[in-house]
Enzyme design. Structure first.
Site, mmCIF file in Angstrom:
data_model
loop_
_atom_site.group_PDB
_atom_site.id
_atom_site.type_symbol
_atom_site.label_atom_id
_atom_site.label_comp_id
_atom_site.label_asym_id
_atom_site.label_seq_id
_atom_site.Cartn_x
_atom_site.Cartn_y
_atom_site.Cartn_z
ATOM 1 N N SER A 143 0.857 -1.175 0.000
ATOM 2 C CA SER A 143 0.000 0.000 0.000
ATOM 3 C C SER A 143 0.891 1.222 0.000
ATOM 4 C CB SER A 143 -0.918 0.022 1.233
ATOM 5 O OG SER A 143 -1.826 1.097 1.171
ATOM 6 N N ARG A 392 -0.864 -3.678 -6.941
ATOM 7 C CA ARG A 392 -2.043 -4.408 -6.504
ATOM 8 C C ARG A 392 -3.292 -3.613 -6.881
ATOM 9 N NH1 ARG A 392 -3.792 -3.797 -0.300
ATOM 10 N NH2 ARG A 392 -5.756 -4.086 -1.397
ATOM 11 N N THR A 428 -6.722 1.218 5.720
ATOM 12 C CA THR A 428 -6.223 0.295 6.738
ATOM 13 C C THR A 428 -7.001 0.428 8.047
ATOM 14 O OG1 THR A 428 -3.997 0.346 5.769
ATOM 15 C CG2 THR A 428 -4.187 -0.428 8.044
ATOM 16 N N CYS A 586 -1.550 -5.508 -17.324
ATOM 17 C CA CYS A 586 -0.817 -6.293 -16.328
ATOM 18 C C CYS A 586 0.484 -5.591 -15.956
ATOM 19 C CB CYS A 586 -0.516 -7.688 -16.862
ATOM 20 S SG CYS A 586 0.501 -8.677 -15.732
ATOM 21 N N CYS A 612 3.573 -13.602 -12.026
ATOM 22 C CA CYS A 612 2.391 -13.011 -11.402
ATOM 23 C C CYS A 612 2.693 -12.487 -9.999
ATOM 24 C CB CYS A 612 1.259 -14.033 -11.346
ATOM 25 S SG CYS A 612 -0.249 -13.432 -10.565
ATOM 26 N N CYS A 615 -1.824 -9.237 -8.241
ATOM 27 C CA CYS A 615 -2.517 -7.953 -8.131
ATOM 28 C C CYS A 615 -4.004 -8.076 -8.434
ATOM 29 C CB CYS A 615 -1.865 -6.920 -9.043
ATOM 30 S SG CYS A 615 -2.210 -7.141 -10.800
ATOM 31 N N CYS A 618 -6.107 -8.695 -13.808
ATOM 32 C CA CYS A 618 -6.609 -9.453 -14.951
ATOM 33 C C CYS A 618 -8.029 -9.945 -14.715
ATOM 34 C CB CYS A 618 -5.681 -10.618 -15.265
ATOM 35 S SG CYS A 618 -5.361 -11.722 -13.867
#
Length: 643
Positions: A143, A392, A428, A586, A612, A615, A618
């Site tokens: 984050s 992400r 958060t 991506c 990968c 995240c 896709c």
């Protein structure tokens, strides 16, 4: 990761009957598969209190490895038979009071709160078990992040207290706030909305903060299982959730069991909480099964792309917070950038691009690289060193996209439900608060329900609506969808400014999200093609260099966890219209179309699953919604550092 680190970080790694080491090559990116250990099902206890603490004893792990039963070895021998069916082996199971899927802030807050309640009541037998797909707690967490401390103060009041030997030491008090609107070459001052003021907040590495929370969870007796990827929701005959199962290990890419095959394990619980984060693979299943979105609008998402840099000391401004909007994103695309100065000469820099962007030629990764070349940001990065990268998807739907959060046998917490305050650029504190609310509801419900009865957390829904989460999300509910107006970016800025400073959500209307993110994508021939500059290797980088900074590792010989039923059919339906949009959305180089004259479209679709970084973009942005993100083997994926 070293052998010893893997052993001490993950309970019951079950990827083979012997330690193995292999090197993978993925489109020029070399990753190391580290040795893993197999633990026989026979060595597991079905009722072992505080088993997670034992996982950090390497000697114990060695003894467990040596305890492979003859039954297990006979099972491995059966794999040589081509007709062998993995489902013919019964999965081992464990029964707990509460099972939590996901070791992020929401899941850990729920786990800690439950054990606090149990310990206060003197109930040492109350079992709370947490499953996390990453090999270590925090390894998949990413984050910005500036956190509002309300959640952690409620959970652990002395989290920063100098007299607390286990205090969190990685918090940098927030300093000044700066907001800019960028054009290609210039940066214009704009007033900082009141929601974005950060007095009393802290800049942290969320991966480090989450790792610290995991340690606090173990201290109070939570059974923490890193490296366990929950892949299946289990149901009782009455349809309520019974628990979850982890995936089978030792399955080859062709789908056949190998000589390292081991059946997954079931975890049965009276209450199961899903805290997988944004667009979790099991969360989306229970949302669909119980029709939890029947009274809410579809969720919308953004993609955050981030780097951590070590910059020159004379450029470092500890605690300073910078946000910007405008360049490099086009006017029809919502998003914004940040730079946070924290720690010792470190900056967190990133760009969020809303995934309802229309132009399939746009690359969020490419836009981030362009952003770093803007004079406003480049002045800080020049002469520095990039030490970490990650990306992400994140929740953007807000108040009107919150689903029902409770269902028979469990509940959604944190970003699995969607509690990010987009105008505040924070989530958060809400994730942790939701975890604690769910924990309180689960504890109360389990005191009133016999062991065989299905549990429904009615009080969680009620307490959520009476909480600070509901109040703050309702207040800002119209800001994000205001950017869908015909005026686009500028209309959204004007409305958001009026709402932030004057209206503050006190209006009778609620704007809707017009389309789901994947539906917003236009055909390639309707949009201007975007050519991105070649990386300079100093400020900007090619995508594989960035992926190499994530520590990503996947065993190559396993089923592709990015599930596309028919790759050729996917190409036929997607490539002619969108011209390779998957390769551009991506942020890890997972998808590509390779020239192939033997194919009807002249290209062959390829999935480089080893790259990968989990995240989930896709699964969200694929135009025909035919990519299904599922968990790979437990412990695999990125190993983020200071993100």
């Amino acid at each position: 990761m070293s052998t010893s680190a893997r052993i001490t970080s993950c309970l019951y790694r079950r990827a083979g009957s012997a330690a193995t080491t292999s090197v993978q090559t993925t489109r020029g990116l070399r990753t190391l598969s580290t040795p893993t250990l197999n633990i026989s099902p026979a060595s597991r206890s079905t009722r072992r209190p505080n088993i997670a603490r034992q996982s950090y004893n390497p000697l114990l792990r060695t003894r467990q490895q040596a305890a492979l039963s003859t039954t297990s070895q006979r099972r491995f021998a059966d794999v040589a038979d081509e007709s062998f069916d993995p489902n013919s082996i019964e999965r081992e199971s464990d029964e707990v009071d509460v099972c939590i899927v996901g070791g992020g802030p929401a899941g850990l807050a729920a786990a800690i709160r439950l054990k606090q309640l149990a310990n206060e009541a003197g109930n040492d037998e109350f079992r709370v078990l947490l499953l996390e797909k990453a090999g270590e707690i925090g390894a998949h967490t990413l984050s910005g992040a500036v956190i509002e401390p309300s959640g952690i103060k409620e959970l652990i009041p002395d989290w920063l207290d100098e007299e607390n030997p286990n205090r969190f030491t990685g918090a940098t008090p927030a300093g000044g706030d700066t907001m800019r609107f960028l054009t290609e070459k210039r940066a214009f001052w704009v007033p900082t909305p009141p929601q974005m003021h950060n007095k009393g907040n802290y800049i942290v590495s969320l991966s480090e903060f989450t790792k610290w929370l995991g340690e606090r969870a173990e201290e109070v007796g939570v059974e923490v299982y890193p490296g366990f990827a929950a892949s299946e929701v289990l149901y009782k005959p009455d349809g309520s959730v019974k628990g979850v199962a982890t995936n089978d290990l030792g399955i080859s890419r062709s789908g056949k069991p190998t000589d390292r095959f081991e059946r997954g394990m079931e975890f049965h619980a009276r209450v199961t909480l899903f805290g997988e984060g944004c667009h979790g693979s099991l969360s989306k299943q229970v949302i669909n099964k119980f029709d939890l979105r029947r009274d809410s609008q579809p969720q919308t998402y953004g993609l955050g792309v981030k780097e951590v840099w070590e910059i020159q000391p004379e450029k470092f401004k500890k605690g300073e917070i910078f946000h910007s909007m405008g360049y490099p994103l086009p006017a029809n695309t919502y998003g914004g950038a940040w730079m946070y100065h924290f720690g010792d000469n470190l900056v967190s820099i990133g760009l969020v691009t809303a995934l309802d962007y229309p132009n399939p030629w746009l690359s969020p990764y490419g836009e981030f690289q362009k952003m770093k070349q803007h004079p406003f940001y480049r002045q800080y990065l020049e002469g520095g060193k990039c030490i970490s990268y990650g990306a992400r998807a994140l929740i953007e739907g807000g108040f009107q996209s919150i689903p029902k959060v409770a269902f028979p046998g469990g509940a959604l917490i944190g970003d699995s439900a969607g509690f990010v305050n987009v105008p505040k650029v924070k989530g958060t504190h809400n994730a942790m608060k939701s975890g604690m609310l769910a924990a309180n509801a689960a504890w109360d419900a389990l005191q009133d329900t016999n062991d065989s009865g299905s549990v429904f957390l009615y009080s969680y829904e009620d307490s959520l609506r009476n909480s600070s989460i509901w109040k703050e999300l309702k207040e800002v509910r119209n800001m994000r969808p205001s950017f869908h107006s015909p005026l686009g970016l500028y209309g959204g800025i004007m409305y958001s400014g009026i709402d932030a400073f004057l209206l503050k959500g006190r209006v009778p209307w609620t704007f809707k999200h017009k389309v789901r993110d994947h539906e917003a994508t236009k055909a390639a021939d309707e949009c201007e093609k975007i050519e991105y500059p070649k990386p300079d290797g100093k400020i900007t980088f090619d995508i594989l260099t960035s992926v190499s900074r994530t520590g990503t590792n996947h065993e190559e010989d396993q089923p592709v966890h990015l599930q596309v039923k028919d790759w050729d059919q996917h190409t036929k339906e997607t490539y002619p219209k969108f011209k390779g949009v998957e390769n551009r959305f991506c942020p890890a180089g997972v998808y590509e179309y390779v020239e192939d004259a033997s194919k009807e479209e002249g290209v062959r679709f390829q999935i480089n699953a080893q790259n990968c970084i989990h995240c989930k973009t896709c699964d969200i942005k694929a135009p025909n919604q035919d990519i299904n993100w599922q968990v790979p083997q437990g412990g695999e994926g990125p190993k983020y550092y200071m993100t």
